[in-house]
Design an enzyme around this catalytic site. Sequence first.
Site, PDB file in Angstrom:
ATOM      1  N   GLY A 210      -0.004 -24.229  -4.859  1.00  0.00           N
ATOM      2  CA  GLY A 210      -1.063 -23.799  -5.763  1.00  0.00           C
ATOM      3  C   GLY A 210      -2.358 -23.422  -5.046  1.00  0.00           C
ATOM      4  O   GLY A 210      -3.397 -23.267  -5.676  1.00  0.00           O
TER       5      GLY A 210
ATOM      6  N   GLY B  53       5.958 -22.155  -8.371  1.00  0.00           N
ATOM      7  CA  GLY B  53       5.146 -22.604  -9.497  1.00  0.00           C
ATOM      8  C   GLY B  53       4.501 -21.407 -10.184  1.00  0.00           C
ATOM      9  O   GLY B  53       5.091 -20.751 -11.043  1.00  0.00           O
ATOM     10  N   GLY B  54       3.265 -21.101  -9.774  1.00  0.00           N
ATOM     11  CA  GLY B  54       2.448 -20.073 -10.429  1.00  0.00           C
ATOM     12  C   GLY B  54       3.174 -18.764 -10.712  1.00  0.00           C
ATOM     13  O   GLY B  54       3.121 -18.242 -11.837  1.00  0.00           O
TER      14      GLY B  54
ATOM     15  N   TRP C  61       7.687 -24.731 -14.086  1.00  0.00           N
ATOM     16  CA  TRP C  61       6.607 -24.340 -15.007  1.00  0.00           C
ATOM     17  C   TRP C  61       5.545 -25.424 -15.151  1.00  0.00           C
ATOM     18  O   TRP C  61       4.537 -25.210 -15.844  1.00  0.00           O
ATOM     19  CB  TRP C  61       7.193 -23.995 -16.376  1.00  0.00           C
ATOM     20  CG  TRP C  61       7.792 -22.622 -16.450  1.00  0.00           C
ATOM     21  CD1 TRP C  61       7.927 -21.722 -15.422  1.00  0.00           C
ATOM     22  CD2 TRP C  61       8.321 -21.979 -17.613  1.00  0.00           C
ATOM     23  NE1 TRP C  61       8.508 -20.560 -15.876  1.00  0.00           N
ATOM     24  CE2 TRP C  61       8.761 -20.686 -17.219  1.00  0.00           C
ATOM     25  CE3 TRP C  61       8.475 -22.354 -18.943  1.00  0.00           C
ATOM     26  CZ2 TRP C  61       9.335 -19.778 -18.111  1.00  0.00           C
ATOM     27  CZ3 TRP C  61       9.049 -21.448 -19.836  1.00  0.00           C
ATOM     28  CH2 TRP C  61       9.470 -20.180 -19.429  1.00  0.00           C
ATOM     29  N   LYS C  62       5.773 -26.605 -14.566  1.00  0.00           N
ATOM     30  CA  LYS C  62       4.796 -27.704 -14.668  1.00  0.00           C
ATOM     31  C   LYS C  62       4.400 -27.899 -16.143  1.00  0.00           C
ATOM     32  O   LYS C  62       5.248 -27.773 -17.020  1.00  0.00           O
ATOM     33  CB  LYS C  62       3.579 -27.423 -13.787  1.00  0.00           C
ATOM     34  CG  LYS C  62       3.963 -26.956 -12.383  1.00  0.00           C
ATOM     35  CD  LYS C  62       2.826 -26.927 -11.437  1.00  0.00           C
ATOM     36  CE  LYS C  62       3.275 -26.314 -10.123  1.00  0.00           C
ATOM     37  NZ  LYS C  62       2.374 -26.566  -9.040  1.00  0.00           N
TER      38      LYS C  62
ATOM     39  N   SER D 155       3.078 -21.508  -2.933  1.00  0.00           N
ATOM     40  CA  SER D 155       2.439 -20.193  -3.050  1.00  0.00           C
ATOM     41  C   SER D 155       3.377 -19.022  -2.761  1.00  0.00           C
ATOM     42  O   SER D 155       2.965 -18.011  -2.188  1.00  0.00           O
ATOM     43  CB  SER D 155       1.184 -20.136  -2.165  1.00  0.00           C
ATOM     44  OG  SER D 155       0.236 -21.103  -2.614  1.00  0.00           O
TER      45      SER D 155
ATOM     46  N   GLU E 289       3.309 -33.415  -6.920  1.00  0.00           N
ATOM     47  CA  GLU E 289       2.349 -33.777  -7.985  1.00  0.00           C
ATOM     48  C   GLU E 289       2.736 -35.106  -8.625  1.00  0.00           C
ATOM     49  O   GLU E 289       1.866 -35.866  -9.048  1.00  0.00           O
ATOM     50  CB  GLU E 289       2.265 -32.647  -9.022  1.00  0.00           C
ATOM     51  CG  GLU E 289       1.523 -31.447  -8.448  1.00  0.00           C
ATOM     52  CD  GLU E 289       1.875 -30.107  -9.072  1.00  0.00           C
ATOM     53  OE1 GLU E 289       2.531 -30.069 -10.133  1.00  0.00           O
ATOM     54  OE2 GLU E 289       1.500 -29.077  -8.476  1.00  0.00           O
TER      55      GLU E 289
ATOM     56  N   GLU F 142       8.245 -28.479   0.391  1.00  0.00           N
ATOM     57  CA  GLU F 142       7.005 -27.967  -0.182  1.00  0.00           C
ATOM     58  C   GLU F 142       5.819 -28.607   0.514  1.00  0.00           C
ATOM     59  O   GLU F 142       5.406 -29.726   0.162  1.00  0.00           O
ATOM     60  CB  GLU F 142       6.946 -28.314  -1.680  1.00  0.00           C
ATOM     61  CG  GLU F 142       8.075 -27.719  -2.478  1.00  0.00           C
ATOM     62  CD  GLU F 142       7.667 -27.527  -3.932  1.00  0.00           C
ATOM     63  OE1 GLU F 142       7.632 -26.382  -4.371  1.00  0.00           O
ATOM     64  OE2 GLU F 142       7.332 -28.515  -4.587  1.00  0.00           O
TER      65      GLU F 142
HETATM   66  C1  PEP Z   1       5.409 -25.943  -7.059  1.00  0.00           C
HETATM   67  O1  PEP Z   1       4.817 -26.375  -8.016  1.00  0.00           O
HETATM   68  O2  PEP Z   1       6.485 -26.473  -6.750  1.00  0.00           O
HETATM   69  C2  PEP Z   1       4.828 -24.815  -6.320  1.00  0.00           C
HETATM   70  C3  PEP Z   1       5.384 -24.469  -5.194  1.00  0.00           C
HETATM   71  O3  PEP Z   1       3.705 -24.201  -6.874  1.00  0.00           O
HETATM   72  P1  PEP Z   1       3.032 -22.802  -6.381  1.00  0.00           P
HETATM   73  O4  PEP Z   1       4.160 -21.815  -6.225  1.00  0.00           O
HETATM   74  O5  PEP Z   1       2.119 -22.437  -7.499  1.00  0.00           O
HETATM   75  O6  PEP Z   1       2.346 -23.083  -5.098  1.00  0.00           O
END
Ligand code: PEP
Length: 256
Positions: free
Chosen positions: A172, A231-232, A10-11, A210, A98, A166
């Site tokens: 993102g 993430g999103g 969820w960041k 993503s 990040e 990743e």
């Molecule tokens: C993440 O933050 O680990 C990630 C993969 O983000 P997203 O799915 O939004 O690309």
Amino acid sequence: MRQIVIAGNWKMFHSPSQTTQVLTDLIPLLHAGPGAVQAILFPPFISLPAAISALRGTNVELGAQNLHHEHQGAFTGEISAPMIADLGCQYVLIGHSERRQYFGETNASTQQKMQAAIQHALIPILCVGETLDQREANQTMTLIAEQLTQGLAGISPQARFMIAYEPVWAIGTGKVATPEQAQDVHAYIRQTLQTLGFSAEKVQILYGGSVKPDNIAALLQKSDIDGALVGGASLEAKSFAALVQIASEIPNLKGA
Ligand code: PEP
């Protein structure tokens, strides 16, 4: 055998009250049978108590997004592995891109955090991945090997951990790695883990970048992709529940 994992990072989203709301919406949407998929959420530290209350009695597990490698001390603003474990979490993300990009984390600091997590019986998910420049310069595998070799230095072969691949260019951005691109790197990660002395067949390797309900199935069809770090699409109850549902329809045990 490896169970499929759907992990939601969820960041810095969802306050405690928003967490209660999202999880109250999520629980009735989770139809996958108990244990069909390992679902784990990583809310911000401050929202973990709200998540623990909301998820009591469900099989959704919880983790923290980071830790400090010391168990206690004068480190203002930091949270340690025993504190996370004491709260009732079982997992922790280590070395997310990040954190490497904005908070100066290195392979050496991820190694210290991996040690601390394992010492306090947390299951760490070590995040690795290349930037677009590194991919275009054909440095992906070298970089991944370095992140694994240094991040896992001194870790016992018996320790339980997961890896999240990743690619930084896919986080993102809406640009997802193709299932073939991801599978190539996942197979390389498994081979590297074997070379480093770990029981690679048992390590769950997640793809992140993503991932959405409309692209997860093709990724999970690949033999070395054991789940997703999202993430999103993990922020809303409907899309997280859809990811868990789609994953539960894939033969859910991989490996020998
Ligand atoms: C993440 O933050 O680990 C990630 C993969 O983000 P997203 O799915 O939004 O690309």
